[in-house]
Design a protein around this motif. Sequence first.
Motif, PDB file in Angstrom:
ATOM      1  N   ASN A  23       0.826  -1.210   0.000  1.00 24.51           N
ATOM      2  CA  ASN A  23       0.000   0.000   0.000  1.00 24.51           C
ATOM      3  C   ASN A  23       0.860   1.260   0.000  1.00 24.51           C
ATOM      4  OD1 ASN A  23      -2.713  -0.901  -0.130  1.00 24.51           O
ATOM      5  ND2 ASN A  23      -2.528  -1.624   1.964  1.00 24.51           N
ATOM      6  N   ILE A  24       1.978   1.228   0.687  1.00 28.42           N
ATOM      7  CA  ILE A  24       2.879   2.377   0.682  1.00 28.42           C
ATOM      8  C   ILE A  24       3.496   2.548  -0.704  1.00 28.42           C
ATOM      9  CG2 ILE A  24       5.052   3.285   1.590  1.00 28.42           C
ATOM     10  CD1 ILE A  24       4.306   1.957   4.275  1.00 28.42           C
ATOM     11  N   LEU A  25       4.016   1.450  -1.258  1.00 31.01           N
ATOM     12  CA  LEU A  25       4.660   1.506  -2.577  1.00 31.01           C
ATOM     13  C   LEU A  25       3.686   1.891  -3.688  1.00 31.01           C
ATOM     14  CD1 LEU A  25       6.972  -1.637  -2.374  1.00 31.01           C
ATOM     15  CD2 LEU A  25       7.628   0.764  -2.155  1.00 31.01           C
ATOM     16  N   LEU A  26       2.432   1.509  -3.540  1.00 32.48           N
ATOM     17  CA  LEU A  26       1.426   1.792  -4.561  1.00 32.48           C
ATOM     18  C   LEU A  26       1.226   3.287  -4.780  1.00 32.48           C
ATOM     19  CD1 LEU A  26      -0.829   0.546  -6.385  1.00 32.48           C
ATOM     20  CD2 LEU A  26      -2.353   0.844  -4.437  1.00 32.48           C
ATOM     21  N   PHE A  27       1.327   4.085  -3.733  1.00 35.22           N
ATOM     22  CA  PHE A  27       1.038   5.513  -3.852  1.00 35.22           C
ATOM     23  C   PHE A  27       2.277   6.400  -3.924  1.00 35.22           C
ATOM     24  CE2 PHE A  27      -3.304   4.650  -3.635  1.00 35.22           C
ATOM     25  CZ  PHE A  27      -4.023   5.820  -3.799  1.00 35.22           C
ATOM     26  N   ILE A  28       3.466   5.842  -3.884  1.00 34.36           N
ATOM     27  CA  ILE A  28       4.662   6.659  -4.061  1.00 34.36           C
ATOM     28  C   ILE A  28       4.646   7.361  -5.421  1.00 34.36           C
ATOM     29  CG2 ILE A  28       7.175   6.568  -4.374  1.00 34.36           C
ATOM     30  CD1 ILE A  28       7.308   4.692  -1.997  1.00 34.36           C
ATOM     31  N   PRO A  29       4.298   6.670  -6.512  1.00 33.64           N
ATOM     32  CA  PRO A  29       4.220   7.385  -7.800  1.00 33.64           C
ATOM     33  C   PRO A  29       3.188   8.511  -7.805  1.00 33.64           C
ATOM     34  CG  PRO A  29       4.273   5.028  -8.170  1.00 33.64           C
ATOM     35  CD  PRO A  29       4.115   5.233  -6.689  1.00 33.64           C
ATOM     36  N   PHE A  30       2.113   8.368  -7.056  1.00 33.03           N
ATOM     37  CA  PHE A  30       1.099   9.412  -6.957  1.00 33.03           C
ATOM     38  C   PHE A  30       1.722  10.698  -6.422  1.00 33.03           C
ATOM     39  CE2 PHE A  30      -2.343  11.742  -4.989  1.00 33.03           C
ATOM     40  CZ  PHE A  30      -3.415  11.550  -5.852  1.00 33.03           C
ATOM     41  N   GLY A  31       2.440  10.595  -5.320  1.00 35.35           N
ATOM     42  CA  GLY A  31       3.072  11.765  -4.708  1.00 35.35           C
ATOM     43  C   GLY A  31       4.247  12.290  -5.494  1.00 35.35           C
ATOM     44  N   LEU A  32       4.872  11.436  -6.276  1.00 37.30           N
ATOM     45  CA  LEU A  32       6.018  11.828  -7.086  1.00 37.30           C
ATOM     46  C   LEU A  32       5.589  12.486  -8.399  1.00 37.30           C
ATOM     47  CD1 LEU A  32       9.126  11.658  -7.422  1.00 37.30           C
ATOM     48  CD2 LEU A  32       8.765   9.450  -8.508  1.00 37.30           C
ATOM     49  N   PHE A  38       2.064  18.652 -12.840  1.00 35.00           N
ATOM     50  CA  PHE A  38       1.306  19.890 -12.682  1.00 35.00           C
ATOM     51  C   PHE A  38       2.139  21.009 -12.069  1.00 35.00           C
ATOM     52  CE2 PHE A  38      -1.906  16.553 -12.776  1.00 35.00           C
ATOM     53  CZ  PHE A  38      -2.710  17.037 -13.779  1.00 35.00           C
ATOM     54  N   ARG A  39       3.446  20.893 -12.221  1.00 35.89           N
ATOM     55  CA  ARG A  39       4.415  21.876 -11.715  1.00 35.89           C
ATOM     56  C   ARG A  39       4.197  22.118 -10.232  1.00 35.89           C
ATOM     57  NH1 ARG A  39       8.419  22.047 -15.379  1.00 35.89           N
ATOM     58  NH2 ARG A  39       7.458  21.797 -17.403  1.00 35.89           N
ATOM     59  N   ASP A  40       4.179  23.351  -9.821  1.00 37.58           N
ATOM     60  CA  ASP A  40       4.065  23.659  -8.394  1.00 37.58           C
ATOM     61  C   ASP A  40       2.638  23.959  -7.956  1.00 37.58           C
ATOM     62  OD1 ASP A  40       6.760  23.280  -7.804  1.00 37.58           O
ATOM     63  OD2 ASP A  40       7.271  25.272  -8.519  1.00 37.58           O
ATOM     64  N   ARG A  41       1.660  23.594  -8.766  1.00 38.43           N
ATOM     65  CA  ARG A  41       0.266  23.793  -8.363  1.00 38.43           C
ATOM     66  C   ARG A  41      -0.101  22.912  -7.182  1.00 38.43           C
ATOM     67  NH1 ARG A  41      -2.963  23.778 -14.026  1.00 38.43           N
ATOM     68  NH2 ARG A  41      -2.193  25.768 -14.777  1.00 38.43           N
ATOM     69  N   PHE A  42       0.530  21.749  -7.112  1.00 41.73           N
ATOM     70  CA  PHE A  42       0.205  20.804  -6.061  1.00 41.73           C
ATOM     71  C   PHE A  42       1.289  20.828  -4.996  1.00 41.73           C
ATOM     72  CE2 PHE A  42      -2.323  19.240  -9.558  1.00 41.73           C
ATOM     73  CZ  PHE A  42      -3.525  18.983  -8.922  1.00 41.73           C
ATOM     74  N   GLY A  43       0.987  21.511  -3.908  1.00 38.57           N
ATOM     75  CA  GLY A  43       1.895  21.542  -2.780  1.00 38.57           C
ATOM     76  C   GLY A  43       1.690  20.314  -1.913  1.00 38.57           C
ATOM     77  N   PHE A  44       2.393  20.273  -0.829  1.00 37.32           N
ATOM     78  CA  PHE A  44       2.346  19.122   0.070  1.00 37.32           C
ATOM     79  C   PHE A  44       0.930  18.850   0.571  1.00 37.32           C
ATOM     80  CE2 PHE A  44       2.474  17.443   4.393  1.00 37.32           C
ATOM     81  CZ  PHE A  44       3.107  16.238   4.159  1.00 37.32           C
ATOM     82  N   LEU A  45       0.258  19.871   1.054  1.00 34.12           N
ATOM     83  CA  LEU A  45      -1.071  19.677   1.633  1.00 34.12           C
ATOM     84  C   LEU A  45      -2.067  19.194   0.585  1.00 34.12           C
ATOM     85  CD1 LEU A  45      -2.817  19.857   4.134  1.00 34.12           C
ATOM     86  CD2 LEU A  45      -3.302  22.226   3.548  1.00 34.12           C
ATOM     87  N   LEU A  46      -2.073  19.807  -0.570  1.00 32.71           N
ATOM     88  CA  LEU A  46      -3.022  19.419  -1.609  1.00 32.71           C
ATOM     89  C   LEU A  46      -2.734  18.010  -2.109  1.00 32.71           C
ATOM     90  CD1 LEU A  46      -5.439  20.209  -3.288  1.00 32.71           C
ATOM     91  CD2 LEU A  46      -3.893  21.281  -4.920  1.00 32.71           C
TER      92      LEU A  46
END
Length: 103
Positions: A23-32, A38-46
Motif C-alpha cells: 500500500n505504501i509503494l502503490l502511492f509513491i508514484p502518486f506523490g512523485l 502539474f508543476r508547483d500547483r500541487f503543494g504538500f497539503l493538496l
Amino acid sequence: SLDLSLFDTLSHSVRGNSYVLENILLFIPFGLLLPMFFRDRFGFLLCTVLAFLCSLFIEIIQYITARGYSQTDDIVMNVLGAVLGYMLFRVTKLVYRMAGRLL
C-alpha cells in the motif's frame, strides 16, 4: 468486509506486513508524479488531501462491490506512500538545482 481498526494489519504476520508495504509503494508514484506533471500547483497539503480522497474512493468502491477488503490501514498507508513520493520529488528537485549551480 470492512475493518475500521487502525494499524490492525501491522506486524500480525509476514503477509500483513507485505500488504502494508504494498500500500505504501502503490502511492509513491502518486506523490512523485502529481507535482511533476502539474508543476508547483500541487503543494504538500493538496497532494496529501488528493491522495487521501483517492484512497478513500478506492476503499469505498471495494466495499460497495465486495471486491477486496476495505481497511482504514490501507488509506493511512496509501497517504504515507504519497507523502514519501512527494518528499522524493522535493529532494530530487533540490539536488537537481544544486547540481545545476555547481556546473
